[in-house]
Write an enzyme that holds these catalytic residues in place. Structure first.
Site, PDB file in Angstrom:
ATOM      1  CG  HIS A  91     -31.964 -23.833  25.400  1.00 16.51           C
ATOM      2  ND1 HIS A  91     -31.862 -22.482  25.617  1.00 16.51           N
ATOM      3  CD2 HIS A  91     -30.702 -24.234  25.096  1.00 16.51           C
ATOM      4  CE1 HIS A  91     -30.610 -22.092  25.464  1.00 16.51           C
ATOM      5  NE2 HIS A  91     -29.879 -23.149  25.134  1.00 16.51           N
ATOM      6  CD  GLU A 117     -34.712 -20.525  25.730  1.00 15.34           C
ATOM      7  OE1 GLU A 117     -33.996 -20.965  26.658  1.00 15.34           O
ATOM      8  OE2 GLU A 117     -34.341 -20.492  24.560  1.00 15.34           O
ATOM      9  NE  ARG A 119     -28.086 -18.209  25.046  1.00 18.51           N
ATOM     10  CZ  ARG A 119     -27.482 -19.398  24.997  1.00 18.51           C
ATOM     11  NH1 ARG A 119     -27.903 -20.328  24.158  1.00 18.51           N
ATOM     12  NH2 ARG A 119     -26.474 -19.669  25.802  1.00 18.51           N
TER      13      ARG A 119
HETATM   14  P1  NAP Z   1     -18.904 -19.149  18.097  1.00 17.38           P
HETATM   15  O1  NAP Z   1     -17.955 -20.233  17.748  1.00 17.38           O
HETATM   16  O2  NAP Z   1     -18.418 -17.976  18.856  1.00 17.38           O
HETATM   17  O3  NAP Z   1     -19.582 -18.659  16.735  1.00 17.38           O
HETATM   18  C1  NAP Z   1     -20.424 -17.569  16.635  1.00 17.38           C
HETATM   19  C2  NAP Z   1     -20.259 -16.976  15.251  1.00 17.38           C
HETATM   20  O4  NAP Z   1     -21.198 -15.908  15.108  1.00 17.38           O
HETATM   21  C3  NAP Z   1     -18.855 -16.405  15.015  1.00 17.38           C
HETATM   22  O5  NAP Z   1     -18.415 -16.798  13.748  1.00 17.38           O
HETATM   23  C4  NAP Z   1     -19.102 -14.898  15.093  1.00 17.38           C
HETATM   24  O6  NAP Z   1     -18.232 -14.140  14.309  1.00 17.38           O
HETATM   25  C5  NAP Z   1     -20.508 -14.809  14.535  1.00 17.38           C
HETATM   26  N1  NAP Z   1     -21.121 -13.532  14.895  1.00 17.38           N
HETATM   27  C6  NAP Z   1     -21.047 -12.858  16.060  1.00 17.38           C
HETATM   28  N2  NAP Z   1     -21.762 -11.718  15.994  1.00 17.38           N
HETATM   29  C7  NAP Z   1     -22.273 -11.654  14.752  1.00 17.38           C
HETATM   30  C8  NAP Z   1     -23.082 -10.730  14.080  1.00 17.38           C
HETATM   31  N3  NAP Z   1     -23.483  -9.589  14.673  1.00 17.38           N
HETATM   32  N4  NAP Z   1     -23.426 -10.992  12.795  1.00 17.38           N
HETATM   33  C9  NAP Z   1     -22.998 -12.102  12.180  1.00 17.38           C
HETATM   34  N5  NAP Z   1     -22.219 -13.043  12.774  1.00 17.38           N
HETATM   35  C10 NAP Z   1     -21.873 -12.819  14.045  1.00 17.38           C
HETATM   36  O7  NAP Z   1     -20.129 -19.723  18.935  1.00 17.38           O
HETATM   37  P2  NAP Z   1     -20.836 -21.148  18.791  1.00 17.38           P
HETATM   38  O8  NAP Z   1     -20.181 -22.104  19.689  1.00 17.38           O
HETATM   39  O9  NAP Z   1     -20.988 -21.482  17.355  1.00 17.38           O
HETATM   40  O10 NAP Z   1     -22.257 -20.805  19.448  1.00 17.38           O
HETATM   41  C11 NAP Z   1     -23.089 -19.791  18.920  1.00 17.38           C
HETATM   42  C12 NAP Z   1     -24.234 -19.521  19.872  1.00 17.38           C
HETATM   43  O11 NAP Z   1     -25.108 -20.628  19.873  1.00 17.38           O
HETATM   44  C13 NAP Z   1     -23.840 -19.374  21.355  1.00 17.38           C
HETATM   45  O12 NAP Z   1     -23.398 -18.068  21.652  1.00 17.38           O
HETATM   46  C14 NAP Z   1     -25.111 -19.719  22.076  1.00 17.38           C
HETATM   47  O13 NAP Z   1     -25.886 -18.564  22.281  1.00 17.38           O
HETATM   48  C15 NAP Z   1     -25.834 -20.657  21.100  1.00 17.38           C
HETATM   49  N6  NAP Z   1     -25.887 -22.052  21.568  1.00 17.38           N
HETATM   50  C16 NAP Z   1     -27.090 -22.654  21.690  1.00 17.38           C
HETATM   51  C17 NAP Z   1     -27.157 -23.978  22.080  1.00 17.38           C
HETATM   52  C18 NAP Z   1     -28.474 -24.686  22.219  1.00 17.38           C
HETATM   53  O14 NAP Z   1     -28.598 -25.546  23.060  1.00 17.38           O
HETATM   54  N7  NAP Z   1     -29.456 -24.366  21.416  1.00 17.38           N
HETATM   55  C19 NAP Z   1     -25.983 -24.706  22.358  1.00 17.38           C
HETATM   56  C20 NAP Z   1     -24.784 -24.041  22.227  1.00 17.38           C
HETATM   57  C21 NAP Z   1     -24.732 -22.707  21.833  1.00 17.38           C
HETATM   58  P3  NAP Z   1     -16.706 -13.829  14.733  1.00 17.38           P
HETATM   59  O15 NAP Z   1     -15.927 -14.921  14.064  1.00 17.38           O
HETATM   60  O16 NAP Z   1     -16.430 -12.467  14.215  1.00 17.38           O
HETATM   61  O17 NAP Z   1     -16.634 -13.905  16.231  1.00 17.38           O
HETATM   62  C1  GLV Z   2     -26.233 -23.492  25.436  1.00 22.27           C
HETATM   63  O1  GLV Z   2     -27.220 -22.898  25.148  1.00 22.27           O
HETATM   64  C2  GLV Z   2     -24.918 -22.926  25.340  1.00 22.27           C
HETATM   65  O2  GLV Z   2     -24.808 -21.718  25.106  1.00 22.27           O
HETATM   66  O3  GLV Z   2     -23.947 -23.685  25.531  1.00 22.27           O
END
Ligand code: NAP
Ligand code: GLV
Length: 328
Positions: free
Chosen positions: A287, A268, A239
Site C-alpha cells: 500500500h 492488509e 482497495r
Molecule cells: P476518484 O477521483 O473519486 O475516482 C474514482 C472513480 O471511480 C470515479 O470516476 C467514480 O465514478 C468511479 N466509480 C465509483 N464507483 C464505481 C463503480 N461502482 N463502478 C465503476 N466506477 C466507479 O478517486 P481517486 O482519487 O481516483 O481514487 C480512487 C481510489 O483509489 C480511492 O477511493 C482509494 O480507495 C484508492 N487509492 C489508493 C491509493 C494507494 O495508495 N494505493 C492511493 C490513493 C487512492 P464517478 O465519476 O461516478 O464518481
Molecule cells: C490511500 O490509500 C488513499 O486513499 O489516499
C-alpha cells in the site's frame, strides 16, 4: 477562551503539525500501530477535531464517544473507513485529500504494470536466488509488451485519468469503464468508453482505480477473471476488497490470467501464510501508492489545513460532505 483540542492519530511531518498547532492544542498518538477502537474512543472523547488515517474506523460509536467533535479530517482520498453518511447526519464535515496524490499513485500503478509485464520483480528474485545460469536464452524470461497494448482502466477518476496520461506515452490503446461516462475526458485523454465485460475481454492490462463501496466490493471475482484474456494482467491500486483474493489466487494458479500486481490486499497487511504469496506470477507492494515524499507532505498539509479550517468553523478546502455547510 480555551483553545480547541485536536487529536492526530499518527505522527505527521512537522510542517503539517505546525499548521494544526496554529489552530488548536494537539494530541498526537505516538505509536506506529494505530490505537484500538476502544483507545480511539477514549482519546477522541475530549476532541473538537480529529485527523485520521485509513486504519482508523470512524463510525457512529466513535462519534457517540466524542460529543464535542465538529470536524473529521482524513489523511487519504479513500474514505471507506469513515461513515460519511453518519457524520453528515450529525452535521460534521469530513475532509479528505484529492488533488495531491493521484499522480504519485498513477506512477506506482505504472511501475506495477511495467514490472508485471516485463517480469522485473520475478526475474530479480531469480537472480538473487542464483537462478541466472545462462547469459542469454532466446526463449527465457519472455514477458509482454506494454507499448501499443490495450489498457483497460476501471474507474476514470483522478487516479484513472493520470494512469491514462502515462499510458499515452507508451502508445497504448486505452479503454475505460466508469460509473459515470466522461466525454470530456475521452477527448482530453484519448480514451474510449466500453461496458465492463467488454473491457475485461479486450484489455491486455486491467487497472483498478475505483473507491471501495458496496458496489465495488469483489468487483473482480471468478466470473470477471474468466472474462479476461489468458495473457491478461490485473493491476490493483484501489482497495484490496475490490478483488476477491481467493478467486484471484485460483486464476493465477490455473493460468486463467497471466499475472497480477497489487498495491492493496484484503486484509492488509497480507498474512504471511496467504496462498497468494506462493505465486511467482504476482507482485505485491505494501500500500505504497501515494508514498512519495513530496506528495505525502502535500497530503499531510492538506489534511492539516482541512482540520484547522474545521476547527475555526471555516469551510474546508476538500470536504467529502459539503452539504453539511448548506444545512448549517
Ligand atoms: P476518484 O477521483 O473519486 O475516482 C474514482 C472513480 O471511480 C470515479 O470516476 C467514480 O465514478 C468511479 N466509480 C465509483 N464507483 C464505481 C463503480 N461502482 N463502478 C465503476 N466506477 C466507479 O478517486 P481517486 O482519487 O481516483 O481514487 C480512487 C481510489 O483509489 C480511492 O477511493 C482509494 O480507495 C484508492 N487509492 C489508493 C491509493 C494507494 O495508495 N494505493 C492511493 C490513493 C487512492 P464517478 O465519476 O461516478 O464518481
Ligand atoms: C490511500 O490509500 C488513499 O486513499 O489516499
Amino acid at each position: 477562551m480555551s483553545r480547541p483540542q485536536a487529536l492526530v492519530t499518527r505522527t505527521l511531518l512537522p510542517d503539517a503539525l505546525d499548521i494544526i498547532r496554529q489552530a488548536a492544542d494537539v494530541d498526537v498518538w505516538p505509536d506506529e500501530w494505530p490505537p484500538t477502537a476502544e483507545e480511539l474512543r477514549r482519546l477522541a472523547s475530549g476532541a473538537d477535531g480529529i485527523l485520521t488515517t485509513i486504519m482508523d474506523r470512524v463510525d457512529g460509536a466513535l462519534l457517540d464517544a466524542a460529543p464535542n467533535l465538529r470536524v473529521v479530517s482524513q489523511l487519504a482520498v479513500g474514505l471507506d473507513n469513515v461513515d460519511v453518511a453518519e457524520a453528515t447526519r450529525r452535521g460534521i464535515p469530513v475532509g479528505y485529500t484529492p488533488g495531491v496524490l493521484a499522480k504519485s499513485t498513477a506512477d506506482l500503478a505504472f511501475a506495477l504494470l511495467l514490472g508485471a509485464a516485463r517480469r522485473t520483480v520475478e526475474s530479480e528474485r531469480a537472480v538473487r536466488a542464483g537462478g541466472w545460469e545462462l547469459q542469454f536464452h532466446p526463449t527465457h524470461w519472455l514477458g509482454q509488451d506494454v507499448h501499443e497494448a490495450c489498457l483497460g482502466i476501471v474507474g476514470l477518476g483522478q487516479i484513472g485519468r493520470e494512469i491514462a496520461r502515462r499510458a499515452r506515452g507508451f502508445d497504448m490503446d486505452i479503454i475505460y469503464y466508469s460509473r459515470t461516462r466522461n466525454p470530456a475526458a475521452e477527448v482530453e485523454y484519448g480514451v474510449r468508453y466500453v461496458a465492463f465485460p467488454a473491457l475485461l475481454a479486450e484489455a491486455d492490462f486491467v487497472a483498478l482505480s475505483v473507491p471501495l463501496t458496496p458496489e465495488t466490493h469483489h468487483l473482480i471475482s471468478r466470473p470477471q477473471l474468466e472474462m479476461m484474456k489468458p495473457s491478461g494482467i490485473l493491476i490493483n491500486v484501489s482497495r484490496g476488497p475490490v478483488v476477491d483474493p481467493r478467486a484471484l489466487y485460483e486464476a493465477l494458479r490455473d493460468g486463467q490470467i497471466a499475472r497480477a500486481a497489487l498495491d492493496v490486499t484484503a486484509p492488509e497487511p497480507i498474512a504471511p501464510d496467504d496462498p497468494l504469496l506462493t505465486l511467482e506470477n504476482l507482485v505485491i507492494t505494501p500500500h505504497i501508492g501515494s508514498a512519495a515524499l513530496p506528495s505525502r507532505l502535500n497530503t499531510m498539509k492538506l489534511a492539516a489545513r482541512n482540520l484547522a479550517a474545521g476547527l475555526r468553523g471555516e469551510p474546508m478546502e476538500a470536504c467529502a460532505n459539503p452539504e453539511v455547510y448548506e444545512a448549517a
